[in-house]
Design a protein around this motif. Structure first.
Motif, mmCIF file in Angstrom:
data_model
loop_
_atom_site.group_PDB
_atom_site.id
_atom_site.type_symbol
_atom_site.label_atom_id
_atom_site.label_comp_id
_atom_site.label_asym_id
_atom_site.label_seq_id
_atom_site.Cartn_x
_atom_site.Cartn_y
_atom_site.Cartn_z
ATOM 1 N N VAL A 1 19.307 7.012 10.114
ATOM 2 C CA VAL A 1 18.817 6.303 11.299
ATOM 3 C C VAL A 1 17.306 6.456 11.488
ATOM 4 N N PRO A 2 16.745 7.682 11.475
ATOM 5 C CA PRO A 2 15.285 7.787 11.661
ATOM 6 C C PRO A 2 14.497 7.027 10.589
ATOM 7 N N ALA A 3 14.966 7.086 9.352
ATOM 8 C CA ALA A 3 14.252 6.393 8.281
ATOM 9 C C ALA A 3 14.306 4.884 8.466
ATOM 10 N N LEU A 4 15.456 4.360 8.891
ATOM 11 C CA LEU A 4 15.575 2.922 9.113
ATOM 12 C C LEU A 4 14.689 2.475 10.275
ATOM 13 N N LEU A 5 14.565 3.307 11.298
ATOM 14 C CA LEU A 5 13.664 2.975 12.404
ATOM 15 C C LEU A 5 12.206 2.999 11.927
ATOM 16 N N PHE A 6 11.885 3.937 11.055
ATOM 17 C CA PHE A 6 10.551 3.982 10.443
ATOM 18 C C PHE A 6 10.285 2.682 9.690
ATOM 19 N N CYS A 7 11.274 2.220 8.946
ATOM 20 C CA CYS A 7 11.145 0.957 8.213
ATOM 21 C C CYS A 7 10.981 -0.224 9.170
ATOM 22 N N ALA A 8 11.719 -0.196 10.293
ATOM 23 C CA ALA A 8 11.690 -1.308 11.245
ATOM 24 C C ALA A 8 10.306 -1.494 11.858
ATOM 25 N N LEU A 9 9.556 -0.399 11.987
ATOM 26 C CA LEU A 9 8.221 -0.469 12.581
ATOM 27 C C LEU A 9 7.134 -0.701 11.536
ATOM 28 N N THR A 10 7.540 -0.849 10.277
ATOM 29 C CA THR A 10 6.570 -1.004 9.191
ATOM 30 C C THR A 10 6.714 -2.334 8.461
ATOM 31 N N SER B 1 0.835 -1.200 0.000
ATOM 32 C CA SER B 1 0.000 0.000 0.000
ATOM 33 C C SER B 1 0.869 1.249 0.000
ATOM 34 N N ARG B 2 0.235 2.384 -0.213
ATOM 35 C CA ARG B 2 0.975 3.647 -0.216
ATOM 36 C C ARG B 2 1.611 3.924 1.138
ATOM 37 N N ALA B 3 0.912 3.562 2.197
ATOM 38 C CA ALA B 3 1.458 3.775 3.535
ATOM 39 C C ALA B 3 2.739 2.977 3.742
ATOM 40 N N LYS B 4 2.808 1.782 3.116
ATOM 41 C CA LYS B 4 4.006 0.963 3.247
ATOM 42 C C LYS B 4 5.170 1.518 2.423
ATOM 43 N N VAL B 5 4.870 2.331 1.408
ATOM 44 C CA VAL B 5 5.927 2.900 0.569
ATOM 45 C C VAL B 5 6.593 4.098 1.239
ATOM 46 N N ALA B 6 5.879 4.780 2.129
ATOM 47 C CA ALA B 6 6.380 6.006 2.752
ATOM 48 C C ALA B 6 7.740 5.833 3.431
ATOM 49 N N PRO B 7 7.960 4.788 4.254
ATOM 50 C CA PRO B 7 9.284 4.646 4.875
ATOM 51 C C PRO B 7 10.414 4.510 3.857
ATOM 52 N N PHE C 1 12.864 -9.524 7.557
ATOM 53 C CA PHE C 1 13.725 -9.719 6.396
ATOM 54 C C PHE C 1 13.852 -8.443 5.579
ATOM 55 N N ASN C 2 12.742 -7.736 5.365
ATOM 56 C CA ASN C 2 12.796 -6.485 4.610
ATOM 57 C C ASN C 2 13.653 -5.443 5.324
ATOM 58 N N VAL C 3 13.545 -5.391 6.646
ATOM 59 C CA VAL C 3 14.358 -4.439 7.414
ATOM 60 C C VAL C 3 15.837 -4.799 7.310
#
Length: 544
Positions: free
Chosen positions: A302-311, A272-278, A315-317
């Motif tokens: 770092v902030p962007a990677l943490l955003f990815c980690a919570l989304t 989804s679009r929300a998943k693309v944001a990070p 494996f993707n992280v």
């Protein structure tokens, strides 16, 4: 030697061992024939692993039995999954596979390293370690010999000195073997980075493995770029540690089965679009690092990677963290990110590499914690929806799910059958044999019926010895046939009930016969048919 194929079956299917004797240690002695499905991956998922590689199959009823009688204390690094890929048993095939993987990974590191220095990005050791941990059937003498040959071939084919190449290869192998042995000491959940402390345990393994490799290979610094032993020790440790920490998590969480890859590809395709944001934020921070430059540029992500980690999934992280850190390592080495170097260039490079590696700890730890949190929530949701004794759906959950089935627009043209099932003379079982035996009968019956039903059917305990079943897409004749199958199987399965003779009475109705009724009304109709079955002498099926 070819690993044995082991067929697991429940006692009702011919397996005579008692549950208390059923453990991972005794499983290899259970040899049964019959039609069954492969389940090595399932066994690993529920905590049953094998010290020796084996090929395992189990019937659907054995899967249910194993899930309830698993032995989590048994922890081993080696098990063989025939659900993901065929085991590689020929030693030369194992050696060749490992040699090719190591050769290509080493060649990448050699071709991207600066002239006169060790490689800034050296993925071969981490890939080798991850490969051996994930595919232990490759971790044989021949597999390790193939790795040795792969290292040698890559360096010599690019003009490396034989003496230096042998030295570097021994150092690389020593670190990988040390890491492999240490991974055998931690649980499978930690190897899969599924617990809050998993990343810290992997960090410790990376430190020890890098220390061993640097002690062996540190002396090669004089031959490689004219540095003393301590400088070589420092540079080797940092390089080995950094590459292991950013690459190994990807290898540990990489999907191995075809179904796993299909699921991953489907999740990417339906993102989804929300998943693309990070991902967009991460791209912007990487670009900002190139534009602004300076030592602080490595921390922009770092902030962007943490955003990815919570989304994203673990494996993707791990994959995004590896790509980001690899980019930083190469960009700094190639001068794409401008950083003023003061003092000893080697010391500055080591400091930057350590900083980049430690940046990876934050998103990986956050992703591991989030994975554990999601698993806990799933377990809580499962427990809240199930009957504590039998594992069947509880009354509320059954009614909610059956109501959704009944009101699903895609199913309105199809009949849904409702069965009310009651264990005959259950009070006499409690009175004559005790409540413990009554509980055992309820659990055995629930397990027994669950094995008969289809994956999409609903099975719930309504109270006491009374159960309800919802069969979507089933007309009256088919529902009566399934009810009779349950009744007859229960009557003939004394062994399932510790030798007791257990029968059931069943009332059946369908939404096709009563199209205007809701789920409560259908259950009442089926309950009336159940009472008619009891009045007619029990151990029979009646339609309503």
């Amino acid at each position: 030697m070819t690993a044995p194929i082991i067929h697991l079956r429940t006692r009702a299917e011919g397996f005579k061992a008692q549950p208390e004797n059923m453990s991972a240690g005794s499983l290899p002695t259970v040899i049964e024939g019959g039609n069954s499905i492969f389940c090595s991956a399932f066994l690993a998922a529920v905590g049953i692993n094998f010290i020796q590689p084996v090929n395992v199959t189990a019937s659907p009823r054995a899967l249910s039995f194993l899930f309830k009688h698993k032995e989590p204390a048994v922890n081993a690094i080696a098990f063989r999954s025939r659900t993901s890929a065929r085991a590689i048993t020929h030693p030369l095939a194992a050696a060749l596979i490992v040699a090719i993987v190591v050769y290509l990974a080493s060649l990448f590191g050699i071709l991207t390293r600066p002239v006169g220095f060790l490689a800034a990005l050296w993925p071969a050791n981490a890939i080798l370690l991850g490969l051996m941990v994930r595919k232990p059937d490759l971790a044989t003498f021949w597999g390790w010999l193939g790795a040795f040959a792969g290292y040698l071939a890559a360096d010599l084919s690019t003009g490396g000195d034989l003496k230096l190449t042998l030295w570097l290869t021994v150092a690389n192998m020593s670190g990988a073997i040390t890491g492999y042995l240490l991974f055998g000491l931690i649980p499978a959940t930690d190897r899969g980075m599924q617990r809050p402390l998993s990343v810290l345990k992997i960090l410790g393994i990376c430190i020890v493995a890098a220390s061993v490799a640097s002690l062996v290979g540190g002396g090669a610094a004089r031959l490689a770029f004219g540095r003393d032993f301590l400088s070589g020790l420092e540079f080797w440790f940092v390089t080995e540690f950094v590459n292991a920490l950013i690459i190994l998590p990807v290898m540990l969480t990489l999907p191995l089965s075809a179904s796993g890859w299909r699921t991953w590809c489907l999740s990417i395709a339906t993102c989804s679009r929300a998943k693309v944001a990070p991902l967009l934020v991460l791209f912007c921070t990487v670009a900002a690092g190139v534009w602004i430059g300076g030592p602080g540029a490595v921390a922009f992500v770092v902030p962007a990677l943490l955003f990815c980690a919570l989304t994203y999934s673990i494996f993707n992280v791990a994959l995004l963290t590896m790509l980001t850190c690899s980019w930083l390592l190469v960009a700094i080495s190639a001068g794409i990110i401008q950083i003023d170097v003061q003092g000893d260039p080697l010391a500055t490079t080591s400091s930057l590499r350590l900083g980049i590696a430690l940046i990876a700890l934050a998103p990986l730890t956050a992703a591991s914690i989030d994975t554990a949190r999601r698993e806990l929530l799933e377990q809580l949701a499962y427990a809240a929806s199930r009957d504590g004794l039998t594992g069947a759906l509880n009354r509320k959950t059954f009614l909610d799910m059956a109501s959704k089935l009944l009101g699903d627009p895609s199913r309105t043209a199809r009949s849904i059958a409702i069965l009310m099932v009651d264990i005959d003379h259950f009070k006499q079982i409690n009175d004559n044999h005790g409540h413990a035996m009554g509980d055992a009968v309820l659990k055995a019956f629930a397990r027994f019926v669950s094995d008969i039903l289809r994956p999409g059917d609903l099975f719930g305990r309504m109270g006491g010895e009374e159960f309800a079943i919802a069969l979507p897409g089933t007309d009256m004749d088919k529902a009566a046939e399934i009810s009779e199958r349950i009744r007859k199987a229960t009557e003939d399965a004394a062994e399932e009930f510790s030798g007791l003779s257990v029968t059931v009475s069943i009332g059946v109705t369908t939404s096709e016969s009563h199209p205007s009724e809701n789920i409560e009304a259908l259950l009442a109709t089926a309950d009336q048919a159940l009472y008619r079955a009891k009045a007619a002498g029990r151990n029979r099926v009646r339609r309503g």
